[in-house]
Motif scaffolding. Structure first.
Motif, PDB file in Angstrom:
ATOM      1  N   GLN A  12       0.830  -1.201   0.000  1.00 31.60           N
ATOM      2  CA  GLN A  12       0.000   0.000   0.000  1.00 31.60           C
ATOM      3  C   GLN A  12       0.869   1.257   0.000  1.00 31.60           C
ATOM      4  O   GLN A  12       0.579   2.220  -0.725  1.00 31.60           O
ATOM      5  CB  GLN A  12      -0.922  -0.011   1.220  1.00 31.60           C
ATOM      6  CG  GLN A  12      -1.942   1.105   1.236  1.00 31.60           C
ATOM      7  CD  GLN A  12      -2.862   0.998   2.444  1.00 31.60           C
ATOM      8  OE1 GLN A  12      -2.437   0.625   3.531  1.00 31.60           O
ATOM      9  NE2 GLN A  12      -4.125   1.330   2.244  1.00 31.60           N
ATOM     10  N   LEU A  13       1.931   1.233   0.767  1.00 32.99           N
ATOM     11  CA  LEU A  13       2.835   2.381   0.815  1.00 32.99           C
ATOM     12  C   LEU A  13       3.484   2.615  -0.550  1.00 32.99           C
ATOM     13  O   LEU A  13       3.577   3.745  -1.027  1.00 32.99           O
ATOM     14  CB  LEU A  13       3.912   2.150   1.882  1.00 32.99           C
ATOM     15  CG  LEU A  13       4.872   3.301   2.155  1.00 32.99           C
ATOM     16  CD1 LEU A  13       4.125   4.531   2.618  1.00 32.99           C
ATOM     17  CD2 LEU A  13       5.894   2.868   3.198  1.00 32.99           C
ATOM     18  N   SER A  14       3.891   1.539  -1.188  1.00 30.15           N
ATOM     19  CA  SER A  14       4.485   1.637  -2.525  1.00 30.15           C
ATOM     20  C   SER A  14       3.472   2.185  -3.532  1.00 30.15           C
ATOM     21  O   SER A  14       3.786   3.062  -4.340  1.00 30.15           O
ATOM     22  CB  SER A  14       4.979   0.257  -2.953  1.00 30.15           C
ATOM     23  OG  SER A  14       5.486   0.301  -4.250  1.00 30.15           O
ATOM     24  N   HIS A  15       2.264   1.680  -3.487  1.00 29.55           N
ATOM     25  CA  HIS A  15       1.213   2.138  -4.398  1.00 29.55           C
ATOM     26  C   HIS A  15       0.894   3.610  -4.156  1.00 29.55           C
ATOM     27  O   HIS A  15       0.733   4.396  -5.104  1.00 29.55           O
ATOM     28  CB  HIS A  15      -0.048   1.285  -4.228  1.00 29.55           C
ATOM     29  CG  HIS A  15      -1.129   1.641  -5.178  1.00 29.55           C
ATOM     30  ND1 HIS A  15      -2.269   2.269  -4.776  1.00 29.55           N
ATOM     31  CD2 HIS A  15      -1.228   1.498  -6.527  1.00 29.55           C
ATOM     32  CE1 HIS A  15      -3.034   2.493  -5.832  1.00 29.55           C
ATOM     33  NE2 HIS A  15      -2.430   2.037  -6.893  1.00 29.55           N
ATOM     34  N   LEU A  16       0.813   4.011  -2.888  1.00 24.00           N
ATOM     35  CA  LEU A  16       0.548   5.400  -2.541  1.00 24.00           C
ATOM     36  C   LEU A  16       1.618   6.319  -3.120  1.00 24.00           C
ATOM     37  O   LEU A  16       1.318   7.346  -3.733  1.00 24.00           O
ATOM     38  CB  LEU A  16       0.474   5.569  -1.024  1.00 24.00           C
ATOM     39  CG  LEU A  16       0.423   7.009  -0.499  1.00 24.00           C
ATOM     40  CD1 LEU A  16      -0.852   7.706  -0.956  1.00 24.00           C
ATOM     41  CD2 LEU A  16       0.535   7.010   1.012  1.00 24.00           C
ATOM     42  N   SER A  17       2.870   5.935  -2.948  1.00 24.02           N
ATOM     43  CA  SER A  17       3.979   6.744  -3.445  1.00 24.02           C
ATOM     44  C   SER A  17       3.907   6.908  -4.966  1.00 24.02           C
ATOM     45  O   SER A  17       4.048   8.020  -5.496  1.00 24.02           O
ATOM     46  CB  SER A  17       5.304   6.097  -3.041  1.00 24.02           C
ATOM     47  OG  SER A  17       6.385   6.825  -3.555  1.00 24.02           O
ATOM     48  N   TRP A  20       0.735   9.048  -5.951  1.00 23.36           N
ATOM     49  CA  TRP A  20       0.905  10.456  -5.588  1.00 23.36           C
ATOM     50  C   TRP A  20       1.809  11.133  -6.612  1.00 23.36           C
ATOM     51  O   TRP A  20       1.499  12.195  -7.136  1.00 23.36           O
ATOM     52  CB  TRP A  20       1.499  10.537  -4.195  1.00 23.36           C
ATOM     53  CG  TRP A  20       1.572  11.908  -3.577  1.00 23.36           C
ATOM     54  CD1 TRP A  20       1.725  13.114  -4.209  1.00 23.36           C
ATOM     55  CD2 TRP A  20       1.511  12.213  -2.196  1.00 23.36           C
ATOM     56  NE1 TRP A  20       1.774  14.135  -3.300  1.00 23.36           N
ATOM     57  CE2 TRP A  20       1.639  13.605  -2.053  1.00 23.36           C
ATOM     58  CE3 TRP A  20       1.388  11.433  -1.059  1.00 23.36           C
ATOM     59  CZ2 TRP A  20       1.639  14.240  -0.809  1.00 23.36           C
ATOM     60  CZ3 TRP A  20       1.383  12.072   0.168  1.00 23.36           C
ATOM     61  CH2 TRP A  20       1.497  13.461   0.300  1.00 23.36           C
ATOM     62  N   ARG A  21       2.935  10.509  -6.912  1.00 21.69           N
ATOM     63  CA  ARG A  21       3.873  11.106  -7.856  1.00 21.69           C
ATOM     64  C   ARG A  21       3.276  11.168  -9.263  1.00 21.69           C
ATOM     65  O   ARG A  21       3.475  12.144  -9.981  1.00 21.69           O
ATOM     66  CB  ARG A  21       5.184  10.335  -7.864  1.00 21.69           C
ATOM     67  CG  ARG A  21       6.265  11.137  -8.594  1.00 21.69           C
ATOM     68  CD  ARG A  21       7.625  10.639  -8.333  1.00 21.69           C
ATOM     69  NE  ARG A  21       8.090  11.106  -7.042  1.00 21.69           N
ATOM     70  CZ  ARG A  21       9.285  10.834  -6.571  1.00 21.69           C
ATOM     71  NH1 ARG A  21      10.124  10.114  -7.271  1.00 21.69           N
ATOM     72  NH2 ARG A  21       9.661  11.270  -5.404  1.00 21.69           N
ATOM     73  N   ALA A  22       2.524  10.163  -9.654  1.00 25.42           N
ATOM     74  CA  ALA A  22       1.887  10.168 -10.974  1.00 25.42           C
ATOM     75  C   ALA A  22       0.876  11.311 -11.085  1.00 25.42           C
ATOM     76  O   ALA A  22       0.795  11.983 -12.122  1.00 25.42           O
ATOM     77  CB  ALA A  22       1.202   8.829 -11.244  1.00 25.42           C
ATOM     78  N   GLU A  23       0.113  11.542 -10.023  1.00 28.15           N
ATOM     79  CA  GLU A  23      -0.860  12.640 -10.049  1.00 28.15           C
ATOM     80  C   GLU A  23      -0.143  13.989 -10.087  1.00 28.15           C
ATOM     81  O   GLU A  23      -0.559  14.900 -10.809  1.00 28.15           O
ATOM     82  CB  GLU A  23      -1.793  12.561  -8.838  1.00 28.15           C
ATOM     83  CG  GLU A  23      -2.803  13.683  -8.763  1.00 28.15           C
ATOM     84  CD  GLU A  23      -3.728  13.808  -9.960  1.00 28.15           C
ATOM     85  OE1 GLU A  23      -4.310  14.903 -10.148  1.00 28.15           O
ATOM     86  OE2 GLU A  23      -3.901  12.835 -10.721  1.00 28.15           O
TER      87      GLU A  23
END
Length: 143
Positions: A12-17, A20-23
């Motif tokens: 989840q932390l990896s996906h969040l990172s 977030w950066r993609a957005e």
């Protein structure tokens, strides 16, 4: 914490990172900067004194040759310059005056995104989350 929860936390932390950066990339696309270049500009803007290329590479988390290529493109755009350091083998990196407005735009866009992402999150919960992340990082650094 059961192993499954730890695995889920890491994923989840990896996906969040990444999300977030993609957005943020999506919102910054109009500025004509790649993620790597806007990241270099932001890191550079946070130094109090001109960093060396090595210091900037460590701050950004990239290897020297990668940073050199990024600096080449930023220099060609007139956003940074390289200057001789005390040690002639090293170069100090300076922001050029026309980088200021661009950095302010990057900061404004990223601040807006942060406000949206943290909407509805209690400050105490955010502080606890930061404490947990700090402990995980400390555990990593001890290895």
């Amino acid at each position: 914490m059961p192993e499954l929860d730890q695995h889920r936390f890491g994923m989840q932390l990896s996906h969040l990172s990444r999300a977030w950066r993609a957005e943020l990339d999506r919102r910054l696309v109009g500025l004509g900067l790649s993620q790597a270049r806007w990241l270099v500009l932001l890191h550079l803007s946070r130094f109090e004194a001109m960093p060396t290329q090595r210091e900037l590479a460590q701050s950004v988390g990239v290897e020297g040759p990668t940073l050199a290529r990024l600096l080449d493109s930023l220099e060609a755009q007139g956003l940074v310059s390289r200057q001789a350091a005390e040690d002639r083998r090293a170069k100090k990196i300076a922001l050029q005056p026309n980088a200021g407005p661009l950095i302010r735009q990057i900061e404004a866009i990223s601040s807006q995104l942060r406000a949206e992402l943290f909407s509805g999150i209690d400050q105490e919960d955010l502080l606890r989350c930061q404490q947990i992340h700090a402990q995980i990082l400390a555990n990593l650094e001890r290895r």
